[in-house]
Motif scaffolding. Structure first.
Motif: not given
Lengths: 116, 112
Positions: B2, B29, B32, B34, B47, B49, B87, B91, B96-100, B102-103
């Motif tokens: 995390q 990578y 993000h 939120y 986001i 990169l 939050f 990734r 660019s398709y990996g899971k996120l 979260f903190g």
């Protein structure tokens, strides 16, 4: 961005029963995820819902407890089985949308589950 | 693993500025950001990169230090509507398709 809906928005369930949550997206998406958010906590990934194959579960989450279906690119269900009060949480469907390098990730409105 | 956010909570008056930090031990990578208001789903803000590109909210800015795997979210001239829990999601790897992941979140409260 994709528009995501979830059903039900909330439910109160008895210990030992199961709840199935539906997630519907208004466009085809490649990646769909299920998260859990316990009260006052962060977002924890349960699994990645794979279309046409078994979901990929994160450490600490098992298929028997959280079976997932994904019959097509716009729909998925998460079942929380054999409920206990510790399962009381918000369950969120999430999808990757946008394409290109960014692939932003968006969340559905969530399902608030209370287990008595 | 995390990512770690700091501070855990911030209290501001309208018009004041705040910085929220997000640090990861993994090569990232993308980062993000939120915002989640009580009883609502997280809302995508930005986001960033690796390589410097970013996309998102026009009134919120952020930075991503690839060498340190750290990101900062800058909230300037805060408004009451900025209140909520922020939050960061990271990734890792080269896709660019990996899971996120979260903190733990930063609670921001803006008072009149």
């Amino acid at each position: 961005s994709a528009v995501i809906s979830q059903k039900p928005s909330r439910d109160i369930c008895q210990r030992g029963t199961s709840l199935t949550i539906q997630c519907q997206v208004d466009s085809q998406v490649t990646m769909m995820f299920w998260y859990r958010q316990q009260p006052g906590q962060s977002l924890t990934l349960i699994a990645t819902a794979n279309q046409g194959s078994e979901a990929t579960y994160e450490s600490g989450f098992v298929i028997d407890k959280f079976p997932i279906s994904r019959p097509n690119l716009t729909f998925s269900t998460l079942t929380v089985s054999n409920l206990s009060p510790e399962d009381s949480s918000i369950y969120l469907c999430s999808v990757i949308s946008g394409g290109g390098s960014y692939n932003e990730q968006f969340f559905g409105p969530g399902t608030r589950l209370t287990v008595l | 693993q995390q990512p770690v956010q700091s501070p855990q909570a911030v209290i501001l008056r309208e018009g004041e500025d705040a910085v929220i930090n997000c640090s990861s031990s993994k090569a990232l990578y993308s980062v993000h950001w939120y915002r989640q208001k009580h009883g609502e789903a997280p809302v995508f803000l930005m986001i960033l990169l690796k390589g410097g590109e970013q996309k998102g909210h026009d009134k919120i800015s952020a930075s991503f230090n690839e060498k340190k795997q750290q990101s900062s979210l800058y909230l300037t001239a805060s408004q009451l509507s900025y209140s909520g829990t922020y939050f960061c999601g990271t990734r890792a790897g080269g896709t660019s398709y990996g899971k996120l992941t979260f903190g733990q979140g930063t609670i921001l409260t803006v008072h009149p």
